[in-house]
Design an enzyme around this catalytic site. Structure first.
Site, PDB file in Angstrom:
ATOM      1  N   SER A 186       0.792  -1.231   0.000  1.00  0.00           N
ATOM      2  CA  SER A 186       0.000   0.000   0.000  1.00  0.00           C
ATOM      3  C   SER A 186       0.820   1.275   0.000  1.00  0.00           C
ATOM      4  O   SER A 186       0.325   2.326  -0.380  1.00  0.00           O
ATOM      5  CB  SER A 186      -0.930   0.003   1.210  1.00  0.00           C
ATOM      6  OG  SER A 186      -0.180  -0.113   2.399  1.00  0.00           O
ATOM      7  N   HIS A 214      -5.454  -4.097  -1.055  1.00  0.00           N
ATOM      8  CA  HIS A 214      -5.342  -3.044  -2.079  1.00  0.00           C
ATOM      9  C   HIS A 214      -5.420  -3.587  -3.505  1.00  0.00           C
ATOM     10  O   HIS A 214      -5.362  -2.814  -4.459  1.00  0.00           O
ATOM     11  CB  HIS A 214      -4.039  -2.256  -1.893  1.00  0.00           C
ATOM     12  CG  HIS A 214      -4.124  -1.254  -0.795  1.00  0.00           C
ATOM     13  ND1 HIS A 214      -4.692  -0.015  -0.955  1.00  0.00           N
ATOM     14  CD2 HIS A 214      -3.755  -1.324   0.505  1.00  0.00           C
ATOM     15  CE1 HIS A 214      -4.645   0.652   0.185  1.00  0.00           C
ATOM     16  NE2 HIS A 214      -4.080  -0.124   1.095  1.00  0.00           N
ATOM     17  N   LYS A 244     -12.114  -0.911   1.246  1.00  0.00           N
ATOM     18  CA  LYS A 244     -11.376  -0.082   0.284  1.00  0.00           C
ATOM     19  C   LYS A 244     -12.161  -0.001  -1.030  1.00  0.00           C
ATOM     20  O   LYS A 244     -13.132   0.713  -1.080  1.00  0.00           O
ATOM     21  CB  LYS A 244      -9.958  -0.616   0.141  1.00  0.00           C
ATOM     22  CG  LYS A 244      -9.182  -0.307   1.434  1.00  0.00           C
ATOM     23  CD  LYS A 244      -7.801  -0.877   1.518  1.00  0.00           C
ATOM     24  CE  LYS A 244      -7.167  -0.426   2.826  1.00  0.00           C
ATOM     25  NZ  LYS A 244      -6.235  -1.388   3.381  1.00  0.00           N
TER      26      LYS A 244
HETATM   27  C1  LIG Z   1      -6.075  -1.692   4.826  1.00  0.00           C
HETATM   28  C2  LIG Z   1      -5.514  -3.023   5.018  1.00  0.00           C
HETATM   29  C3  LIG Z   1      -6.049  -3.879   5.984  1.00  0.00           C
HETATM   30  C4  LIG Z   1      -7.138  -3.443   6.912  1.00  0.00           C
HETATM   31  O1  LIG Z   1      -8.390  -3.471   6.278  1.00  0.00           O
HETATM   32  P1  LIG Z   1      -9.646  -2.820   7.011  1.00  0.00           P
HETATM   33  O2  LIG Z   1     -10.799  -3.453   6.360  1.00  0.00           O
HETATM   34  O3  LIG Z   1      -9.552  -1.349   6.778  1.00  0.00           O
HETATM   35  O4  LIG Z   1      -9.526  -3.172   8.454  1.00  0.00           O
HETATM   36  C5  LIG Z   1      -5.529  -5.148   6.095  1.00  0.00           C
HETATM   37  N1  LIG Z   1      -4.515  -5.561   5.309  1.00  0.00           N
HETATM   38  C6  LIG Z   1      -3.957  -4.761   4.378  1.00  0.00           C
HETATM   39  C7  LIG Z   1      -2.853  -5.297   3.524  1.00  0.00           C
HETATM   40  C8  LIG Z   1      -4.441  -3.459   4.200  1.00  0.00           C
HETATM   41  O5  LIG Z   1      -3.909  -2.674   3.275  1.00  0.00           O
END
Ligand SMILES: *Cc1c(COP(=O)(O)O)cnc(C)c1O
Length: 397
Positions: A186, A214, A244
């Site tokens: 990310s 992502h 996301k």
């Molecule tokens: C954003 C993210 C998470 C967390 O996801 P949420 O649904 O916002 O809790 C977990 N793993 C990765 C790789 C992320 O980028």
């Protein structure tokens, strides 16, 4: 009266962070998290959300959420294993499995929760986990929670992974060995080397775990990184988030039926934390329908991502090694990075600075997240502002 030791701890540490430019100030939005946001009464071009496809405010999503809320109420009322499983949760899990080309799926309240629950449901102190050094914080915490031996390998360095997998296997110290990676990283927007990871996993009998927070909705025409490489039947755990690109909140694990059955009896957030709200579950179902019906939003996302990247690169910014719409602008020093972000903000662009400890020291960056909802005019305006502030601060010529 509050504890003196706590007061001292908090004051000293907060001061320390502020003096080093590492204290993060949170700006509340007075609008939805769309392509234009409102902060302190001012409208800004938003390049900081993970709302990749603009689904958070999509009319069909809102309608699905409202309808489900009217039918079921606002809360699920219990954890999944007591009586907090509604038919919408089951429908969502069936849809997710189909979308991911797996036998089954299990939904969690967040992606973070998935990693808290899924890793420790399978791994324990007699096991080892090979973990990419740039893996997300929730993966790191999930690994720690399992008490397995954590063996970090250099970022996307397949020689290092092979060497460490071989050592772990030949040591005979571990019952099970897992390799775990982000699908898309990310902070830099690079993609994991999945075909090589799978090859190494097959050679040393590793359990494979890909957190595609992502990548889902972005790569593989929306189905994610694993699909992008055509390796759906080779990955044991496919983790995704519903927070996301899907635009709502929640997370899931997709995999074989027996794995999902096991997680339903062992993943602690599933057993001990109330399930997704009915409105969220219904909106997620709608999102998957939208993504399955057409790749239009996905194509628009890539078009906008490529456009912004090209523009920033032509201006002379260092945009790193991104292979996805995630576009970092690497500035370096923490305070300069924060000043750059602040100046962009004053000129009308909201692009958040990301500094240590989220990224290594000295690699501070302003991270841009273009979405399908941005127009060319918005991106052009953002590039003009980038040019102005970049020249003013001597970052570009
Ligand atoms: C954003 C993210 C998470 C967390 O996801 P949420 O649904 O916002 O809790 C977990 N793993 C990765 C790789 C992320 O980028």
């Amino acid at each position: 009266m509050s504890s003196k030791i706590l007061e001292k701890f908090l004051n000293e540490n907060l001061e320390d962070l502020k003096s080093k430019g590492l204290y993060n100030v949170i700006n509340p939005l007075e609008s939805s998290n769309g392509p234009i946001i409102k902060i302190d009464g001012k409208e800004l071009i938003n390049l900081s959300s993970n709302n990749y496809l603009g689904l958070a405010t999509h009319p069909r999503m809102k309608e699905a959420c409202i309808k489900a809320t009217e039918k079921y109420g606002v809360g699920a009322g219990a954890v999944r294993t007591i009586n907090g499983t509604l038919d919408v949760h089951i429908e969502l899990e069936e849809k997710l499995a189909k979308f991911k080309h797996t036998e089954a799926a299990i939904a969690f309240q967040s992606g973070f929760n998935c990693n808290m629950g899924a890793i420790s449901a399978v791994m324990d102190k007699n096991d080892a986990i090979l973990s990419d050094e740039l893996n997300h914080a929730s993966i790191i915490d999930g690994c720690r929670l399992s008490k397995a031996k954590i063996i970090r390998f250099n970022h996307s360095d397949m020689e290092d992974l092979r060497k460490k997998a071989k050592e772990a296997k030949e040591s005979g110290l571990y019952n099970k060995i897992m390799v775990i990676t982000d699908g898309v990283f990310s902070m830099d927007g690079d993609i994991c080397k999945l075909p090589e990871i799978i090859e190494i996993a097959e050679e040393f009998d590793l359990i494979t775990y890909v957190d595609d927070a992502h990548g889902s909705g972005v790569l593989g025409k929306g189905a994610g990184t694993v699909k992008h490489f055509g390796l759906s039947d080779k990955v044991d755990f496919q983790i995704g988030t519903l927070s996301k690109a899907i635009g709502v909140v929640g997370g899931y694990v997709a995999g074989k039926k027996n794995l999902i059955d096991w997680l339903k009896v062992r993943a602690r957030p599933f057993l001990f934390s109330t399930s997704l709200t009915p409105g969220a579950a219904a909106a997620c179902i709608e999102a998957i329908d939208i993504l399955t019906e057409s790749t239009e939003l996905n194509e628009k996302l890539w078009e906008n991502g490529d456009y912004l990247k090209k523009g920033l690169k032509e201006l002379g910014f260092n945009i790193g090694n991104s292979e996805t719409p995630i576009t970092p602008c690497i500035i370096g020093e923490e305070k300069t990075t924060q000043e750059f972000s602040k100046r962009l903000n004053e000129e009308g662009v909201y692009a958040k600075s990301i500094v240590f400890p989220t990224v290594p020291r000295g690699t501070g960056r302003v991270r841009n997240m273009p979405t399908a909802a941005h127009t060319k005019e918005m991106l052009d305006r953002a590039l003009e502002i980038y040019a102005k502030v970049g020249r003013e601060m001597g970052i570009i010529k």
